[in-house]
Write a protein that holds these residues in place. Structure first.
Motif, PDB file in Angstrom:
ATOM      1  N   SER A  10      20.205  25.198 -56.609  1.00 47.80           N
ATOM      2  CA  SER A  10      20.989  24.863 -57.782  1.00 47.80           C
ATOM      3  C   SER A  10      21.854  26.052 -58.164  1.00 47.80           C
ATOM      4  O   SER A  10      21.442  27.188 -58.053  1.00 47.80           O
ATOM      5  CB  SER A  10      20.073  24.475 -58.953  1.00 47.80           C
ATOM      6  OG  SER A  10      19.221  25.528 -59.279  1.00 47.80           O
ATOM      7  N   ARG A  35      22.398  19.064 -63.776  1.00 52.04           N
ATOM      8  CA  ARG A  35      23.597  19.870 -63.559  1.00 52.04           C
ATOM      9  C   ARG A  35      24.512  19.713 -64.771  1.00 52.04           C
ATOM     10  O   ARG A  35      24.375  18.778 -65.551  1.00 52.04           O
ATOM     11  CB  ARG A  35      24.290  19.518 -62.251  1.00 52.04           C
ATOM     12  CG  ARG A  35      24.446  18.065 -61.976  1.00 52.04           C
ATOM     13  CD  ARG A  35      24.987  17.841 -60.564  1.00 52.04           C
ATOM     14  NE  ARG A  35      25.212  16.425 -60.390  1.00 52.04           N
ATOM     15  CZ  ARG A  35      24.899  15.735 -59.318  1.00 52.04           C
ATOM     16  NH1 ARG A  35      24.364  16.331 -58.287  1.00 52.04           N
ATOM     17  NH2 ARG A  35      25.135  14.451 -59.257  1.00 52.04           N
ATOM     18  N   ARG A  36      25.416  20.658 -64.898  1.00 53.63           N
ATOM     19  CA  ARG A  36      26.289  20.666 -66.080  1.00 53.63           C
ATOM     20  C   ARG A  36      27.035  19.356 -66.271  1.00 53.63           C
ATOM     21  O   ARG A  36      27.258  18.924 -67.391  1.00 53.63           O
ATOM     22  CB  ARG A  36      27.279  21.823 -65.991  1.00 53.63           C
ATOM     23  CG  ARG A  36      26.636  23.151 -66.266  1.00 53.63           C
ATOM     24  CD  ARG A  36      27.683  24.234 -66.331  1.00 53.63           C
ATOM     25  NE  ARG A  36      27.121  25.405 -65.677  1.00 53.63           N
ATOM     26  CZ  ARG A  36      27.803  26.313 -65.053  1.00 53.63           C
ATOM     27  NH1 ARG A  36      29.093  26.240 -64.973  1.00 53.63           N
ATOM     28  NH2 ARG A  36      27.195  27.328 -64.496  1.00 53.63           N
ATOM     29  N   SER A  37      27.432  18.708 -65.177  1.00 53.13           N
ATOM     30  CA  SER A  37      28.186  17.462 -65.282  1.00 53.13           C
ATOM     31  C   SER A  37      27.354  16.315 -65.863  1.00 53.13           C
ATOM     32  O   SER A  37      27.906  15.278 -66.219  1.00 53.13           O
ATOM     33  CB  SER A  37      28.749  17.062 -63.911  1.00 53.13           C
ATOM     34  OG  SER A  37      27.693  16.851 -62.986  1.00 53.13           O
ATOM     35  N   ASP A  38      26.037  16.495 -65.994  1.00 56.31           N
ATOM     36  CA  ASP A  38      25.168  15.478 -66.592  1.00 56.31           C
ATOM     37  C   ASP A  38      25.214  15.486 -68.118  1.00 56.31           C
ATOM     38  O   ASP A  38      24.677  14.572 -68.755  1.00 56.31           O
ATOM     39  CB  ASP A  38      23.707  15.706 -66.180  1.00 56.31           C
ATOM     40  CG  ASP A  38      23.457  15.545 -64.698  1.00 56.31           C
ATOM     41  OD1 ASP A  38      24.185  14.773 -64.042  1.00 56.31           O
ATOM     42  OD2 ASP A  38      22.519  16.206 -64.197  1.00 56.31           O
ATOM     43  N   ALA A  39      25.824  16.498 -68.704  1.00 61.31           N
ATOM     44  CA  ALA A  39      25.722  16.712 -70.156  1.00 61.31           C
ATOM     45  C   ALA A  39      26.120  15.488 -70.972  1.00 61.31           C
ATOM     46  O   ALA A  39      25.423  15.122 -71.920  1.00 61.31           O
ATOM     47  CB  ALA A  39      26.544  17.923 -70.575  1.00 61.31           C
ATOM     48  N   GLY A  40      27.217  14.835 -70.624  1.00 63.15           N
ATOM     49  CA  GLY A  40      27.683  13.693 -71.409  1.00 63.15           C
ATOM     50  C   GLY A  40      26.700  12.534 -71.410  1.00 63.15           C
ATOM     51  O   GLY A  40      26.355  11.996 -72.472  1.00 63.15           O
ATOM     52  N   GLU A  68      23.341  20.898 -73.509  1.00 60.61           N
ATOM     53  CA  GLU A  68      23.756  22.036 -72.698  1.00 60.61           C
ATOM     54  C   GLU A  68      22.645  23.077 -72.615  1.00 60.61           C
ATOM     55  O   GLU A  68      22.422  23.687 -71.567  1.00 60.61           O
ATOM     56  CB  GLU A  68      25.045  22.651 -73.247  1.00 60.61           C
ATOM     57  CG  GLU A  68      26.275  21.764 -73.115  1.00 60.61           C
ATOM     58  CD  GLU A  68      26.380  20.654 -74.163  1.00 60.61           C
ATOM     59  OE1 GLU A  68      25.533  20.584 -75.101  1.00 60.61           O
ATOM     60  OE2 GLU A  68      27.312  19.839 -74.049  1.00 60.61           O
ATOM     61  N   ASP A  87      18.637  10.122 -60.619  1.00 58.10           N
ATOM     62  CA  ASP A  87      20.031   9.896 -60.225  1.00 58.10           C
ATOM     63  C   ASP A  87      20.095   8.701 -59.278  1.00 58.10           C
ATOM     64  O   ASP A  87      19.653   8.769 -58.136  1.00 58.10           O
ATOM     65  CB  ASP A  87      20.581  11.152 -59.544  1.00 58.10           C
ATOM     66  CG  ASP A  87      22.046  11.041 -59.142  1.00 58.10           C
ATOM     67  OD1 ASP A  87      22.568   9.918 -59.021  1.00 58.10           O
ATOM     68  OD2 ASP A  87      22.659  12.101 -58.919  1.00 58.10           O
ATOM     69  N   SER A  89      23.009   7.160 -58.372  1.00 59.03           N
ATOM     70  CA  SER A  89      24.396   6.963 -57.924  1.00 59.03           C
ATOM     71  C   SER A  89      24.501   6.530 -56.465  1.00 59.03           C
ATOM     72  O   SER A  89      25.388   5.744 -56.115  1.00 59.03           O
ATOM     73  CB  SER A  89      25.233   8.223 -58.174  1.00 59.03           C
ATOM     74  OG  SER A  89      24.690   9.337 -57.488  1.00 59.03           O
ATOM     75  N   GLU A  95      24.520   7.724 -62.547  1.00 55.35           N
ATOM     76  CA  GLU A  95      24.193   9.072 -62.077  1.00 55.35           C
ATOM     77  C   GLU A  95      23.036   9.669 -62.871  1.00 55.35           C
ATOM     78  O   GLU A  95      22.314  10.529 -62.392  1.00 55.35           O
ATOM     79  CB  GLU A  95      25.429   9.963 -62.199  1.00 55.35           C
ATOM     80  CG  GLU A  95      25.312  11.263 -61.492  1.00 55.35           C
ATOM     81  CD  GLU A  95      26.633  12.016 -61.445  1.00 55.35           C
ATOM     82  OE1 GLU A  95      26.604  13.165 -60.980  1.00 55.35           O
ATOM     83  OE2 GLU A  95      27.665  11.482 -61.869  1.00 55.35           O
TER      84      GLU A  95
END
Length: 191
Positions: A10, A35-40, A68, A87, A89, A95
């Motif tokens: 990671s 991962r950061r892109s999961d925040a939303g 975050e 996940d 996806s 995702e």
């Protein structure tokens, strides 16, 4: 079910060390590091009052930056192998379906916690995630504990179906409810 175990390196947030964490293959999804892109998606699902009230530690309303901070803690070297995102996806699902975590305790024991986004409730995802974690036993525990609010019979079925044995009644403070809630405690021993 045979779980395929892979390792992923990671990429930790700036200032934190990268670490290796297992990716655990389940039938309909993989369990992978946040991962950061999961925040939303994490914020949207964990911010749901029904999700928060089924956990001990998720506040409601979810404060700014909480998601975050969770991701940063999960990627920190000292917390590797403690939290996974469900996940889906690769199978045409979201995702982010939910989260499962293992909190290390003393004497080679851990406590499991999980939540699934409400739109995926009653689909067997929580059972599949818990069974995958138990099969992989990524922390090589001798015992895993689970604590379930007594008003969440579905979660009690998830842990008993994964081979956990009822240990006793207790209570735990729920941040979202702002109150102590009666619980059932379960354990799963490994030989």
């Amino acid at each position: 079910m045979d779980n395929v175990l892979n390792h992923v390196t990671s990429t930790a947030p700036q200032g934190l060390a990268a670490d290796t964490q297992l990716i655990i293959q389940a039938e309909r999804f993989v369990l992978r590091p946040p991962r950061r892109s999961d925040a939303g998606l994490l914020a949207m699902y964990a911010g749901d009052k029904r999700v928060a009230q089924s956990t001990r530690s998720i506040p409601h309303p979810l404060p700014p930056g909480a998601t975050e901070a969770f991701i940063a803690r999960s990627l920190d070297h000292g917390n590797a192998k403690e939290a996974w995102v469900l996940d889906g996806s690769a199978q045409g699902l979201s995702e982010v379906l939910g989260v499962i975590s293992l909190k290390p305790l003393d004497r080679n024991q851990s406590e499991v916690g999980y939540w699934v986004a409400p739109m995926f409730w009653n689909t067997g995802l929580a059972s599949e995630a818990l069974q995958a974690i138990v099969a992989a036993n990524p922390q090589k525990c001798k015992t895993i504990f689970a604590e379930v609010f007594q008003d969440n019979a579905a979660s009690a079925r998830v842990v008993t179906n994964a081979g956990f044995t009822y240990l006793g009644d207790a209570e735990a403070f729920c941040v979202a409810r702002g109150a102590k809630v009666p619980t059932w405690t379960y354990l799963r021993k490994f030989d």
